[in-house]
Structures are given as C-alpha cells and as structure tokens.
Design a protein around this motif. Structure first.
Motif, PDB file in Angstrom:
ATOM      1  N   LEU A  35      66.777 -38.358  18.286  1.00  0.00           N
ATOM      2  CA  LEU A  35      67.298 -39.618  18.837  1.00  0.00           C
ATOM      3  C   LEU A  35      67.897 -40.496  17.738  1.00  0.00           C
ATOM      4  CD1 LEU A  35      64.523 -40.487  21.425  1.00  0.00           C
ATOM      5  CD2 LEU A  35      66.948 -40.097  21.933  1.00  0.00           C
ATOM      6  N   LEU A  36      67.244 -40.538  16.582  1.00  0.00           N
ATOM      7  CA  LEU A  36      67.784 -41.329  15.468  1.00  0.00           C
ATOM      8  C   LEU A  36      69.098 -40.749  14.961  1.00  0.00           C
ATOM      9  CD1 LEU A  36      64.554 -42.233  13.454  1.00  0.00           C
ATOM     10  CD2 LEU A  36      65.962 -43.748  14.888  1.00  0.00           C
ATOM     11  N   LYS A  37      69.199 -39.425  14.935  1.00  0.00           N
ATOM     12  CA  LYS A  37      70.458 -38.789  14.528  1.00  0.00           C
ATOM     13  C   LYS A  37      71.575 -39.192  15.484  1.00  0.00           C
ATOM     14  CE  LYS A  37      72.803 -34.401  13.860  1.00  0.00           C
ATOM     15  NZ  LYS A  37      72.722 -32.945  13.906  1.00  0.00           N
ATOM     16  N   SER A  38      71.296 -39.180  16.767  1.00  0.00           N
ATOM     17  CA  SER A  38      72.303 -39.577  17.746  1.00  0.00           C
ATOM     18  C   SER A  38      72.687 -41.045  17.568  1.00  0.00           C
ATOM     19  CB  SER A  38      71.785 -39.324  19.163  1.00  0.00           C
ATOM     20  OG  SER A  38      72.768 -39.659  20.109  1.00  0.00           O
ATOM     21  N   ALA A  39      71.701 -41.892  17.321  1.00  0.00           N
ATOM     22  CA  ALA A  39      71.988 -43.316  17.089  1.00  0.00           C
ATOM     23  C   ALA A  39      72.889 -43.491  15.866  1.00  0.00           C
ATOM     24  CB  ALA A  39      70.688 -44.103  16.913  1.00  0.00           C
ATOM     25  N   LEU A 117      73.165 -48.102  23.942  1.00  0.00           N
ATOM     26  CA  LEU A 117      72.723 -46.713  23.755  1.00  0.00           C
ATOM     27  C   LEU A 117      72.023 -46.550  22.406  1.00  0.00           C
ATOM     28  CD1 LEU A 117      75.834 -44.766  25.104  1.00  0.00           C
ATOM     29  CD2 LEU A 117      73.750 -45.404  26.337  1.00  0.00           C
ATOM     30  N   ILE A 118      72.584 -47.158  21.383  1.00  0.00           N
ATOM     31  CA  ILE A 118      71.989 -47.101  20.048  1.00  0.00           C
ATOM     32  C   ILE A 118      70.606 -47.739  20.069  1.00  0.00           C
ATOM     33  CG2 ILE A 118      72.190 -47.986  17.690  1.00  0.00           C
ATOM     34  CD1 ILE A 118      75.303 -47.739  18.109  1.00  0.00           C
ATOM     35  N   ASN A 119      70.507 -48.911  20.697  1.00  0.00           N
ATOM     36  CA  ASN A 119      69.224 -49.613  20.741  1.00  0.00           C
ATOM     37  C   ASN A 119      68.170 -48.831  21.520  1.00  0.00           C
ATOM     38  OD1 ASN A 119      70.160 -51.733  19.169  1.00  0.00           O
ATOM     39  ND2 ASN A 119      70.815 -52.931  20.931  1.00  0.00           N
ATOM     40  N   LYS A 122      66.962 -45.943  19.352  1.00  0.00           N
ATOM     41  CA  LYS A 122      66.107 -46.409  18.263  1.00  0.00           C
ATOM     42  C   LYS A 122      64.730 -46.830  18.770  1.00  0.00           C
ATOM     43  CE  LYS A 122      69.525 -47.970  14.905  1.00  0.00           C
ATOM     44  NZ  LYS A 122      70.050 -49.162  14.196  1.00  0.00           N
ATOM     45  N   GLU A 123      64.675 -47.529  19.885  1.00  0.00           N
ATOM     46  CA  GLU A 123      63.402 -47.976  20.434  1.00  0.00           C
ATOM     47  C   GLU A 123      62.545 -46.808  20.886  1.00  0.00           C
ATOM     48  OE1 GLU A 123      62.027 -51.067  20.557  1.00  0.00           O
ATOM     49  OE2 GLU A 123      63.737 -51.744  19.383  1.00  0.00           O
ATOM     50  N   VAL A 124      63.143 -45.860  21.585  1.00  0.00           N
ATOM     51  CA  VAL A 124      62.381 -44.691  22.031  1.00  0.00           C
ATOM     52  C   VAL A 124      61.933 -43.871  20.823  1.00  0.00           C
ATOM     53  CG1 VAL A 124      62.488 -42.539  23.375  1.00  0.00           C
ATOM     54  CG2 VAL A 124      63.454 -44.644  24.314  1.00  0.00           C
ATOM     55  N   ALA A 125      62.811 -43.711  19.844  1.00  0.00           N
ATOM     56  CA  ALA A 125      62.447 -42.973  18.633  1.00  0.00           C
ATOM     57  C   ALA A 125      61.288 -43.659  17.907  1.00  0.00           C
ATOM     58  CB  ALA A 125      63.658 -42.853  17.694  1.00  0.00           C
TER      59      ALA A 125
END
Length: 131
Positions: A35-39, A117-119, A122-125
């Motif tokens: 998820l962080l990579k996608s962000a 989407l970024i947020n 990041k929150e889920v990650a």
C-alpha cells in the motif's frame, strides 16, 4: 453465474494469501508495504503531473486497483473467516470508493483527486504495520 473457483480475482486473492503466508514472516507487513508503494507511485505521479502520460496514469491506478481487488475479494470470499463483519464491510466499502474514485480520475484527470487515495493507502498501511 460463475462459482468462486472460476473467478480469476478470487483465485488470485487465494494464491496471494497462500503465498504471503508461506513466504513472508508477516502478511500484514507485506500488505502495508505494498500500500505504501502504491501511495508513493501516486505521489510521484502528482509531482510529475504536467509531464505525465495517459499510460503512466493508467498503470499507476491499475497497480492500486489490483491491491484493493485482493482486499475486496478476500473480504467477500471469506464471510466466516477471522475478520469481524464490521471490518469486512469497511474493506468492501473502502474498495468500492477507491474503484469509483479511480474511474473519476481516468474520465476527468485532476491530480488533486489522487490525494484521498494516497491518504487511504497510508492510513490503512499504518494500521497494518502497527498491527
């Protein structure tokens, strides 16, 4: 109507789940890092927005969508699993929101639409990594 065994997304989610359990010490950590990579990819896209191509936009959103399809399919395909119903519902609702937002971005590209989407990623990650 196709059975779950013939659903390629369910098969991919199952394969991902099995592979992650066998080959990583912590599946939650792996999911958080993906998820962080996608962000980061979406942040890079925003930074280079004026020189972006349609292909880069589509590829970035596709990567994010594939991650969320795995979460969605796992939540849908595992109703009696180890996740509480509230968590399953939240995952499904978040995934649906993300899919809708990605369609909005593809149909009317605006870089500010990526922020949510970024947020979310990041929150889920953060939740997965602090577990």
């Amino acid at each position: 109507m196709r059975s779950k065994n013939n659903n390629p997304y369910a098969q991919a989610a199952g394969a991902y789940d099995n592979n992650a359990q066998q080959n990583t010490p912590d599946q939650r950590e792996l999911e958080g890092r993906v998820l962080l990579k996608s962000a980061r990819m979406m942040q890079d896209l925003m930074r280079e927005w004026d020189s972006r191509t349609a292909e880069v936009l589509e590829a970035t959103l596709l990567y994010n969508r594939q991650i969320w399809m795995l979460f969605y399919d796992t939540a849908m395909g595992n109703p009696e699993g180890n996740r509480p119903n509230d968590l399953r519902s939240n995952i499904i609702n978040l995934a649906n929101f993300i899919f809708k937002r990605e369609l909005e971005i593809l149909s009317n590209p605006q870089k500010d639409k990526l922020n949510v989407l970024i947020n979310i990623n990041k929150e889920v990650a953060a939740g997965l990594l602090t577990g």
